[in-house]
Motif scaffolding. Structure first.
Motif, PDB file in Angstrom:
ATOM      1  N   TYR A  43      19.787  49.821   1.889  1.00 40.35           N
ATOM      2  CA  TYR A  43      18.699  48.872   2.171  1.00 40.35           C
ATOM      3  C   TYR A  43      19.237  47.630   2.885  1.00 40.35           C
ATOM      4  O   TYR A  43      18.689  47.174   3.880  1.00 40.35           O
ATOM      5  N   ARG A  44      20.331  47.109   2.328  1.00 41.07           N
ATOM      6  CA  ARG A  44      20.895  45.862   2.862  1.00 41.07           C
ATOM      7  C   ARG A  44      21.291  46.035   4.320  1.00 41.07           C
ATOM      8  O   ARG A  44      20.925  45.229   5.174  1.00 41.07           O
ATOM      9  N   ALA A  45      21.994  47.112   4.589  1.00 37.14           N
ATOM     10  CA  ALA A  45      22.466  47.353   5.953  1.00 37.14           C
ATOM     11  C   ALA A  45      21.288  47.520   6.912  1.00 37.14           C
ATOM     12  O   ALA A  45      21.268  46.973   8.019  1.00 37.14           O
ATOM     13  N   TYR A  46      20.311  48.249   6.459  1.00 36.38           N
ATOM     14  CA  TYR A  46      19.132  48.506   7.299  1.00 36.38           C
ATOM     15  C   TYR A  46      18.402  47.199   7.619  1.00 36.38           C
ATOM     16  O   TYR A  46      18.027  46.928   8.773  1.00 36.38           O
ATOM     17  N   ILE A  47      18.212  46.369   6.612  1.00 33.48           N
ATOM     18  CA  ILE A  47      17.489  45.105   6.816  1.00 33.48           C
ATOM     19  C   ILE A  47      18.273  44.195   7.746  1.00 33.48           C
ATOM     20  O   ILE A  47      17.722  43.624   8.696  1.00 33.48           O
ATOM     21  N   GLU A  48      19.576  44.089   7.500  1.00 37.33           N
ATOM     22  CA  GLU A  48      20.393  43.211   8.349  1.00 37.33           C
ATOM     23  C   GLU A  48      20.384  43.679   9.799  1.00 37.33           C
ATOM     24  O   GLU A  48      20.215  42.883  10.714  1.00 37.33           O
ATOM     25  N   ARG A  49      20.552  44.997   9.981  1.00 38.05           N
ATOM     26  CA  ARG A  49      20.561  45.577  11.327  1.00 38.05           C
ATOM     27  C   ARG A  49      19.244  45.273  12.027  1.00 38.05           C
ATOM     28  O   ARG A  49      19.202  44.853  13.172  1.00 38.05           O
ATOM     29  N   THR A  50      18.145  45.481  11.308  1.00 40.13           N
ATOM     30  CA  THR A  50      16.825  45.276  11.913  1.00 40.13           C
ATOM     31  C   THR A  50      16.620  43.817  12.304  1.00 40.13           C
ATOM     32  O   THR A  50      16.148  43.517  13.409  1.00 40.13           O
ATOM     33  N   LEU A  51      16.986  42.902  11.412  1.00 36.89           N
ATOM     34  CA  LEU A  51      16.775  41.483  11.713  1.00 36.89           C
ATOM     35  C   LEU A  51      17.617  41.056  12.911  1.00 36.89           C
ATOM     36  O   LEU A  51      17.165  40.291  13.772  1.00 36.89           O
ATOM     37  N   GLU A  52      18.832  41.595  12.969  1.00 36.09           N
ATOM     38  CA  GLU A  52      19.687  41.252  14.120  1.00 36.09           C
ATOM     39  C   GLU A  52      19.087  41.745  15.419  1.00 36.09           C
ATOM     40  O   GLU A  52      19.056  41.036  16.414  1.00 36.09           O
ATOM     41  N   SER A  53      18.581  42.969  15.375  1.00 35.04           N
ATOM     42  CA  SER A  53      18.041  43.504  16.636  1.00 35.04           C
ATOM     43  C   SER A  53      16.746  42.779  17.006  1.00 35.04           C
ATOM     44  O   SER A  53      16.451  42.591  18.189  1.00 35.04           O
ATOM     45  N   LEU A  54      15.982  42.333  16.023  1.00 33.48           N
ATOM     46  CA  LEU A  54      14.771  41.549  16.331  1.00 33.48           C
ATOM     47  C   LEU A  54      15.139  40.256  17.040  1.00 33.48           C
ATOM     48  O   LEU A  54      14.481  39.844  18.005  1.00 33.48           O
ATOM     49  N   GLU A  55      16.198  39.623  16.563  1.00 28.95           N
ATOM     50  CA  GLU A  55      16.635  38.373  17.194  1.00 28.95           C
ATOM     51  C   GLU A  55      17.045  38.616  18.629  1.00 28.95           C
ATOM     52  O   GLU A  55      16.711  37.849  19.521  1.00 28.95           O
ATOM     53  N   LYS A  56      17.755  39.720  18.828  1.00 30.10           N
ATOM     54  CA  LYS A  56      18.208  40.045  20.187  1.00 30.10           C
ATOM     55  C   LYS A  56      17.031  40.315  21.108  1.00 30.10           C
ATOM     56  O   LYS A  56      17.021  39.934  22.267  1.00 30.10           O
ATOM     57  N   GLU A  57      16.035  41.018  20.569  1.00 32.07           N
ATOM     58  CA  GLU A  57      14.864  41.378  21.382  1.00 32.07           C
ATOM     59  C   GLU A  57      13.988  40.179  21.716  1.00 32.07           C
ATOM     60  O   GLU A  57      13.074  40.282  22.521  1.00 32.07           O
ATOM     61  N   GLY A  58      14.235  39.037  21.042  1.00 37.57           N
ATOM     62  CA  GLY A  58      13.462  37.834  21.351  1.00 37.57           C
ATOM     63  C   GLY A  58      12.024  37.885  20.862  1.00 37.57           C
ATOM     64  O   GLY A  58      11.119  37.374  21.527  1.00 37.57           O
ATOM     65  N   GLY A  59      11.775  38.511  19.722  1.00 35.08           N
ATOM     66  CA  GLY A  59      10.438  38.494  19.123  1.00 35.08           C
ATOM     67  C   GLY A  59      10.127  37.098  18.615  1.00 35.08           C
ATOM     68  O   GLY A  59      10.893  36.155  18.857  1.00 35.08           O
ATOM     69  N   PRO A  60       9.020  36.957  17.893  1.00 32.33           N
ATOM     70  CA  PRO A  60       8.707  35.643  17.359  1.00 32.33           C
ATOM     71  C   PRO A  60       9.795  35.191  16.384  1.00 32.33           C
ATOM     72  O   PRO A  60      10.393  36.016  15.701  1.00 32.33           O
ATOM     73  N   ARG A  61      10.013  33.910  16.343  1.00 34.54           N
ATOM     74  CA  ARG A  61      10.996  33.394  15.388  1.00 34.54           C
ATOM     75  C   ARG A  61      10.400  33.510  13.987  1.00 34.54           C
ATOM     76  O   ARG A  61       9.296  33.038  13.744  1.00 34.54           O
ATOM     77  N   LEU A  62      11.133  34.153  13.091  1.00 32.38           N
ATOM     78  CA  LEU A  62      10.585  34.413  11.763  1.00 32.38           C
ATOM     79  C   LEU A  62      10.802  33.215  10.860  1.00 32.38           C
ATOM     80  O   LEU A  62      11.925  32.725  10.722  1.00 32.38           O
ATOM     81  N   ALA A  63       9.714  32.720  10.268  1.00 35.63           N
ATOM     82  CA  ALA A  63       9.755  31.442   9.548  1.00 35.63           C
ATOM     83  C   ALA A  63       9.407  31.575   8.072  1.00 35.63           C
ATOM     84  O   ALA A  63       9.537  30.616   7.329  1.00 35.63           O
ATOM     85  N   ALA A  64       8.908  32.728   7.644  1.00 32.57           N
ATOM     86  CA  ALA A  64       8.552  32.892   6.224  1.00 32.57           C
ATOM     87  C   ALA A  64       8.582  34.370   5.876  1.00 32.57           C
ATOM     88  O   ALA A  64       8.226  35.217   6.693  1.00 32.57           O
ATOM     89  N   LEU A  65       9.023  34.657   4.665  1.00 32.71           N
ATOM     90  CA  LEU A  65       8.970  36.029   4.157  1.00 32.71           C
ATOM     91  C   LEU A  65       7.778  36.107   3.198  1.00 32.71           C
ATOM     92  O   LEU A  65       7.696  35.328   2.252  1.00 32.71           O
ATOM     93  N   VAL A  66       6.862  37.023   3.497  1.00 34.94           N
ATOM     94  CA  VAL A  66       5.612  37.095   2.727  1.00 34.94           C
ATOM     95  C   VAL A  66       5.523  38.446   2.036  1.00 34.94           C
ATOM     96  O   VAL A  66       5.482  39.485   2.700  1.00 34.94           O
ATOM     97  N   LEU A  67       5.477  38.430   0.719  1.00 36.26           N
ATOM     98  CA  LEU A  67       5.477  39.696  -0.033  1.00 36.26           C
ATOM     99  C   LEU A  67       4.389  39.730  -1.096  1.00 36.26           C
ATOM    100  O   LEU A  67       4.101  38.718  -1.738  1.00 36.26           O
ATOM    101  N   GLU A  68       3.806  40.908  -1.284  1.00 37.17           N
ATOM    102  CA  GLU A  68       3.057  41.190  -2.505  1.00 37.17           C
ATOM    103  C   GLU A  68       4.072  41.868  -3.423  1.00 37.17           C
ATOM    104  O   GLU A  68       4.423  43.032  -3.214  1.00 37.17           O
ATOM    105  N   PRO A  69       4.524  41.201  -4.453  1.00 36.22           N
ATOM    106  CA  PRO A  69       5.580  41.799  -5.273  1.00 36.22           C
ATOM    107  C   PRO A  69       5.127  43.092  -5.970  1.00 36.22           C
ATOM    108  O   PRO A  69       4.010  43.170  -6.481  1.00 36.22           O
TER     109      PRO A  69
END
Lengths: 754, 754
Positions: free
Chosen positions: A503-529
Motif C-alpha cells: 500500500y505504502r509503495a503504491y501510494i507514494e508512487r502515485t503521489l509522485e507521478s501526480l506531482e510530475k504530471e502537474g495535476g492540481p496541487r493537493l491540499a487536503a486528504l478527505v476520507l469517510e473512515p
C-alpha cells in the motif's frame, strides 16, 4: 400497529384528571352511538376499583333503549382503587395477570380492536376508555400517553370543570400534543360558578380544537331505584338535547376527513412535491408513494388506500433508519421534550459572538468526551452533512494556502486527495471533493483532486476477504485464508505486514507521478473512515486508509508549530459512520490516527432536526485567526447552532451513550468475540451466523456488517447506482403480512442496505 | 426583563393543580429560609378568595421564631374564590384594580422583585407564589406560564399527591418545560396509599429533576387554638426534620451553579466555539461575548458578569431579528407547540417518494396561496437558504442544458447573470453565483457569470433618490425632484419612462458585447428582488430588475412548450426579502413578473429551526422528468422536509398572515399612503417621518425602509464589509439603561441594520 377502518370509527378517551366525568361522558357517547349505529364497542383496557363500580358494567347498564347493540370488554381488571401500576404490583391470586410488558399489553388491545372491527361489516363506533389522567401509569409503569402511542388512536379529552380545571385541561392537552396525538374534541361539564368551559372554548378554538360543554349530572339520590331512574333521565337528556348527537356527527366527520385526507395524500403529493433523488417519471401510481400517517420507534404507520378489508394503516419497518439519521427511533418522547424545552426557552437565538447553554454543552461534550476528544479544539456549527463538509473544506484549503503562502489563482487551483466511491453531500463544494463518475453529477460539478481506488473488506462464502483494486492486485500477496474480521481491523498489528508495504509503495508512487504530471496541487486528504456510505456501502480496508494518512503526513515537512497538521490537513467525514453507527463512537481509535478536521451530523440529532458540526484542531483554527475580519472564516447559516437542535443533540448523545451500555449491545457484541472474553475490534448488532449464511447464498456476491449497518451486495452484471435489481429482489420481503409488518427500504443501486 | 441577583435567590412556585399544598409548602420554605437567611421575601402577585385565608397572611402568621425577617406582599387581591381572570372581571368598587395588561402586570412584579433585591445587601431568599395550577389564567386571561415567562424565574413545582396526581404532576411539568422554565425541584406530600412520590422520584430523576416528599399536614382540629398549635408543630417538624433544610441547601446550590455557569460561559465559549463570520482575534474579552440565558418576544435576556449592583440579567433588543430569521418573536408558544406536535407524531421521517401531512400542507399552501401562487408547480425541500439556492441553480442550469442540448464540458462552462452586491449563501455553489469582490470569497470560490452594477433607491435629505451606477449615470435623465416612493415602486407605470429605455438599451448592449467577448454562456438570471440583503441592504431600482427580466426573456426564442421559461430560467432568491420581511408576501406583484424558480427560508420557520424550499415551475420540473434515474435531480439532505420544520412553517405562515391583518400593520401602512385612502405600493413599520429626520442628519448618507427593514448608511470613506465605523457609531445607543433595555446589533460594514 396504528389502526384505521373506514366503517369503524375508534376514539380513545383520556381524562384531564381522575374523577372528571370520563365514564359518564363515555357512557353518553356509547349510548348516542348505539342510537345511531348498528353496533357500538367499548373497551376499558385496564380497570381498577370496586367491581360494583366497573365502568364497562355501568356502560352496559346505561346503554339506553339500544343497549343490545353495545358490546363492552375489559382486558385487565384489578379490584383495588389505585393507579394501575400499583394495582398490578399488589395483585395476587386470580388477579395474577400482573405486570405485562407494554408490547404485550398494546398488542392485546390492537388484537381486540381488530377483532371488533372485522366483526362489523356495517358502520360501528368504538370507544377505548383510559384510566385516570393522561399520564397515569399503565401496568408496566410507563404512562398511558407513551404506552398507547404506537396505536395512535384519535383522542377525545375529557376536561376538568372544577376549580383549577382550566390549568389541568390545558396541561393534559399539551401532554397529548407532545406525543403527537390527534385531539378531535375536548368535553367537559358546564359549571356556572367556575365557568371553565367559557374560558376553554375560545382558547382551544384558536388552536383548532372543538370544546363541547355538557350539563353536569344531577346530585345522586339516596334511593337506589330513584338513583337509576335519575341517571337514565340524565343520559337521555344528554343524548336527546344535551349535545351528544351533534358531537357524534362531528366525530364522524373528523373520521371521514381523516380517511379522505390520507386517501388523497399520495396523489396530491405526486402533484406537488419534487422529491429528492427520485425520478418522478418512475413513480407510476399512487401505490408507489409511502403515505406516512405517524411513526413510532422503528416503524412508520403507512396508509394503504387499496385495502379491501382490515386496517388501512399498516406498520412498516424503517429499513434505512430514514436515511441513517435515526438512532433512538421515531418520535422518542425524550427528544420531543428536549426540543420543546429549548424552543420554549430560546426559540432560536443568533450565534455570532454569542453563546447559549445548549450549544456550549454540545460543543464541550464533543470536544471533551466525544469524537473530538484529544485532538479538536473548536466546534463550528452548520445545518447538514453537506454544509458541514463545505466548512471543513474551506478550513482545510485555507490552512494549506496560508502555510504555503499561496495567493489568488494558486488558491483556486487546489485539489483534494480521496478515495473513489466517496460521497460528501450534494452542495457543489462537497461534490467537488468527490470524483466525477457515473450519474452522480451536475452542471457545476467540477471534481478537484485525485481519488484512489481502494481495497475493500467483505464477507464472501462465510470468510472475510480483502479485495484489492486492479492497480494493486498483481503486486500484492494473496489474502490469508485464515484471517478473522478482528484481525482485518487490527490496524496496528497489520502495519508491519507485507500488504502495508505494498500500500505504502503504491501510494507514494502515485503521489509522485501526480506531482510530475502537474495535476492540481493537493491540499487536503478527505476520507469517510472505514465505510463509504452513499457511494455504495464500501467497506474500505482500514489499513489502506491508515497508510494513506501516514504517507501524506510523512511527505510534508515538520511544521514549525507544535501539534500542527503535517503534509496536508486530514478531514474525516464521519457524517454517516460516526456516533456509533458502526458500533463505535469514533473511528479514530481503530485507525490509530487523529484527523485535523471532522464532520458529524445525521445521528447527532437523533433523527429529529438537521444540525451538523465541523470539529477542527487548533492549528487549523489558527490559520484564520488575526486582526483582519477578511481572514476570518466568513461562513454562517441563519440558524447556526439553533438551540432546539443543540438541545436535541445533547439528549441524543446522552441516550445513545446509555444504549451502548444496554443488554442488547452487550449481548450482540459478545457474539463477535474472536475468543471468549476477548473484546472484538469490530462488531455488529447483526448476528455473525446470519451473515455467514447470507454470504453463502447463490445470488449474493458479498455481505458485510458493522454496528447497525448490514450491507448485502448481489451478483448483478448491470450493477450501478441506477440499477433496479435490488428493488426487484427485495420485493419478496417487502410484501405485507398483516400479522406483523412490511419493510420500507431505499436501495443504493450497486449496494443495498436494509 | 428576566432578573438574577447573586445574593438574592428567587424561586417561583407553581402548583400541579389547585389545592395540592402550594401555600403550605411555600410557608415551610419561607420559614426555613427565615431560619437561615437574613431576610425572606414572599410575593403573591394575585390573590383570590376570602380575606381571612389570604396566603400572605398565613405565611406571616406561621413564619415561626424568625418571622420578623419575613416580608410578604400581594399586588392584586380579589375577594372571591375563582380564577383570577374571572375575579378581575367580577371585581367592583375598591377592587377596581381589575384587568391590567400582561405587560403592566409583569412589570409591576419585576419592579417589586428589584426593589426587594436592592433592599437586601446580605443573602436573602424570595418566593413568588402563583395561583391555582400552572395554566390558571392571570388577570388578562393569558395563562400564568405564558404571562410570567418574560421574568424567567427558576421554578419549584408542587406536585399532586392524590389519586390522579401522577398524571397531573407530569403534565404540569411538561407545560413548564414547553415554556423553557428551569424546574429546580418538585415537592409533594407523602401519601402511603397512592404512593405518587414513589413513582415520581425515579421518573423525574431520569429527567434530571429532584423530587422531595414531605409528610402531609395533620387533620385540622376543630378548636381554633389547637388548630394554630398543630399547624405550628407541623411547620416546625417540616423545617427541623421534614426535609426543608436539605431542600434549601439544594436550591441555594442550584442558584450558585446557575450564576457560576452563566459567569463562565463567555470564557468557555471563547475557548470552544468557532463562530460564524467572526474574527476571533477581535473578540478581545469576555465582555465581547453575548451570553444569552433565555429569549422572549423581541428580547434576549443576556448575562453580564461585571454588574456590581442590580440584576446580572438584562434585556437586549434583538436588533437584527437574529439574522432576519424572526417574525413572531423568540420562544413563541404556538411555534413550540407546533414543533412538539410534529416531533411527537413523526420525529423525522424519510421523504423520497414518501409524504406526510406537515410537508404536504406546507407545499400546497406555498403553491396555492403563498409565493408560488400562479406560477410554481413543485416544491423541493432543503435545509437553509444556501442549500435552497444550490438546488435552484442545479434546476435552472439543467433546464437550460437540456433545452439547448448541451453536454459535457459545455454544461460545466455555464454562467449566471445577476447583480453586483448579491449574496446567495455560503456553500460554494451559491457563492459561485455571485461576483467575487471584496473579502467575501474562499479557495474554491469561482464566480461564474456576469453581474450588472445596479441603480439603487434610497432616501437622501428627506427625498427618494435613484442613484445610477457610473456606466449609466451619463446616459440617463436626472431623477425627478418630485418623485414619491410610491411612484418609484410603481413599476408598471415607469416601464414607459425614458429611464426604462436607458436601462433596456444598456442591458441589451452589455449582453451583446458579452456574447462577442466569449464569456461563459449565461444560463440563468439570479436576482434578490428589491433588496440585496447581506450584500449591504442595497435597495435596487425595481424598474431595473423588471427590465432585466424582460430583456432576458425577449432575447430567447419562443419555447415550444406552452408556459415555459424563455431565454433563461429566472431565479428569485427570496430568502431574505420574502414572506413579509418587506411588508409583502412576495415581490412578484410589485415587479409584475413571475420567476421560474424561487427560494424561501429564514422567516419560513419563524426563527425556530432551519428549513428551506425551492419552488419551481412545471417547465423546469419537466427537464428532469423521464424514465432514467440519472436524469432526476439527484440532490437531497438527510433531514429533507423534516416534519418538525414543516409543521413550524405551517404555524408561522398562519400567524404571520394573521399579523398582517393586525392593527399595528394597518396603522403603519396608513402612514405610508401617498394620499389618504390610497394603498401605498411599498410601506414600512418604520415611520416615514422618522426616516425623513434621520436622512437629514449630518453623518447619514442615506436611509431606506421597507416592511420591517430599516437601513441607515453612514458617510464613511472606508466603507466596506470590514468597516467598523457603524459599530462605533452604534455604541451610543447600545449602552444599557437598567430601566429599559439595550440593543443587540450586527452591522454589515457598509450597511448597518438595526
Amino acid at each position: 400497529m396504528s389502526l384505521l377502518f373506514k366503517h369503524f370509527r375508534i376514539h380513545q378517551i383520556f381524562g384531564a384528571n381522575t374523577d372528571v366525568g370520563k365514564t359518564i361522558l363515555t357512557t353518553a357517547l356509547v349510548r348516542g352511538s348505539a342510537a345511531l349505529k348498528n353496533r357500538v364497542f367499548y373497551l376499558k383496557p385496564i380497570s381498577t376499583g370496586h367491581i360494583e363500580d366497573a365502568d364497562d358494567e355501568h356502560i352496559q347498564r346505561h346503554g339506553g333503549p339500544s343497549k343490545d347493540k353495545i358490546e363492552t370488554a375489559c382486558l385487565y381488571r384489578f379490584h383495588v382503587p389505585v393507579s394501575p401500576h400499583l394495582a398490578a404490583q399488589l395483585a395476587v391470586g386470580d388477579e395474577s395477570q400482573k405486570i405485562v410488558s407494554d408490547k404485550t399489553f398494546v398488542n392485546s388491545i390492537a388484537s381486540h380492536l381488530e377483532r371488533c372491527a372485522t366483526q362489523s361489516t356495517t358502520p360501528a363506533d368504538m370507544y377505548v376508555e383510559t384510566a385516570g389522567g393522561v399520564h397515569s401509569p399503565t401496568l408496566s409503569g410507563v404512562t398511558q400517553l407513551d404506552c398507547y402511542r404506537p396505536l395512535f388512536l384519535p383522542t377525545i379529552l375529557v376536561g376538568d370543570s372544577r376549580l383549577g380545571g382550566i390549568s389541568a385541561t390545558i396541561s393534559a392537552y399539551e401532554s397529548l400534543l407532545l406525543r403527537g396525538y390527534i385531539v378531535d374534541a375536548i368535553l367537559l361539564f358546564r359549571d356556572e360558578y367556575y365557568r371553565n368551559s367559557d374560558y376553554l372554548t375560545p382558547y382551544f378554538a384558536e388552536r383548532g380544537v372543538e370544546v363541547v360543554a355538557f350539563d353536569a349530572p344531577p346530585p345522586i339520590p339516596a334511593d337506589v331505584a330513584e338513583k337509576i331512574a335519575s341517571t337514565e333521565r340524565y343520559y337521555d337528556h344528554l343524548v336527546s338535547k344535551g349535545g351528544i348527537l351533534p358531537l357524534l356527527r362531528n366525530l364522524d366527520t373528523r373520521h371521514e376527513q381523516r380517511i379522505a385526507e390520507l386517501s388523497s395524500m399520495a396523489r396530491r403529493s405526486q402533484d406537488t412535491f419534487w422529491w429528492p433523488f427520485v425520478q418522478h417519471g418512475l413513480v407510476k401510481s399512487e401505490e408507489d408513494v409511502t403515505v406516512i400517517d405517524s411513526a413510532s420507534s422503528d416503524f412508520f404507520s403507512v396508509h394503504k388506500s387499496n385495502t379491501t378489508s382490515g386496517s388501512s394503516l399498516q406498520s412498516q419497518l424503517d429499513g434505512s433508519a430514514s436515511w441513517w439519521t435515526q438512532a433512538l427511533g421515531h418520535a422518542h418522547p425524550s427528544l420531543t421534550l428536549a426540543a420543546a424545552r429549548a424552543s420554549g426557552r430560546y426559540g432560536h437565538v443568533m450565534f455570532p459572538q454569542a453563546t447559549h447553554a445548549p450549544a456550549l454543552q454540545l460543543a464541550e461534550s464533543l470536544l471533551q468526551s466525544g469524537p473530538g476528544k484529544g485532538w479538536a479544539s473548536r466546534v463550528f456549527f452548520s445545518d447538514d452533512g453537506s454544509t458541514g463538509m463545505e466548512v471543513a473544506l474551506k478550513m482545510a484549503l485555507r490552512a494549506f494556502s496560508v502555510r504555503e503562502g499561496l495567493e489568488g489563482a494558486d488558491r483556486k487551483a487546489l485539489g483534494v486527495l480521496g478515495l473513489r466511491g466517496s460521497y460528501h453531500g450534494d452542495t457543489i463544494g462537497a461534490m467537488d471533493a468527490c470524483a466525477e463518475e457515473g450519474v452522480y453529477t451536475c452542471e457545476w460539478h467540477n471534481a478537484k483532486g485525485f481519488w484512489f481506488d481502494p481495497p475493500t473488506v467483505s464477507i464472501q462464502q462465510g470468510r472475510p476477504v480483502i479485495t484489492l483494486p486492479p492497480a494493486l492486485a498483481s503486486g500484492a500477496e494473496p489474502s490469508d485464508p485464515d484471517v478473522t474480521m478482528s484481525w482485518v481491523y487490527d490496524v496496528a498489528e497489520r502495519l508491519e505486514t507485507p500488504l502495508a508495504a505494498v500500500y505504502r509503495a503504491y501510494i507514494e508512487r502515485t503521489l509522485e507521478s501526480l506531482e510530475k504530471e502537474g495535476g492540481p496541487r493537493l491540499a487536503a486528504l478527505v476520507l469517510e473512515p472505514l465505510v463509504m456510505g452513499a457511494g455504495g456501502m464500501i467497506f474500505v480496508d482500514p489499513l489502506f486508509q491508515r497508510v494513506l494518512v501516514d504517507v501524506v503526513r510523512a511527505r510534508g515537512p515538520a511544521p514549525e508549530e507544535l501539534n500542527s497538521w503535517r503534509g496536508m490537513p486530514v478531514i474525516f467525514d464521519e457524517v454517516f459512520v460516526g456516533l456509533y453507527r458502526l458500533g463505535m463512537q469514533s473511528t479514530i481509535p481503530l485507525l490509530g490516527i487523529t484527523p485535523d478536521v471532522s464532520v458529524h451530523a445525521k445521528i447527532l440529532t437523533g433523527g429529529l432536526v438537521p444540525l451538523a458540526v465541523t470539529l477542527a484542531s487548533d492549528s487549523v483554527f489558527r490559520a484564520f485567526h488575526g486582526t483582519e475580519k477578511a481572514s476570518a472564516l466568513l461562513h454562517g447559516h441563519s440558524y447556526t447552532a439553533h438551540a432546539l437542535g443543540c438541545e436535541v443533540a445533547n439528549e441524543t448523545l446522552r441516550l445513545v451513550e446509555k444504549e451502548t451500555q444496554s443488554e442488547a449491545w452487550t449481548k450482540a457484541r459478545a457474539l463477535w468475540e474472536p475468543s471468549p472474553g476477548t473484546q472484538p475490534v469490530v462488531w455488529s448488532l447483526w448476528d455473525p451466523q446470519f451473515l455467514h449464511t447470507v454470504s453463502c447464498m447463490d445470488k449474493v456476491a458479498e455481505v458485510m456488517a458493522m454496528g447497525t449497518v448490514l450491507s448485502i451486495k448481489f451478483k448483478d452484471p448491470e450493477a450501478g447506482y441506477v440499477s433496479h435489481s435490488a428493488q426487484t429482489w427485495l420485493q419478496s420481503i417487502k410484501c405485507y403480512d398483516p400479522k406483523s409488518f412490511s419493510v420500507h427500504f431505499r436501495t443504493l443501486g450497486m449496494s443495498r442496505t436494509l
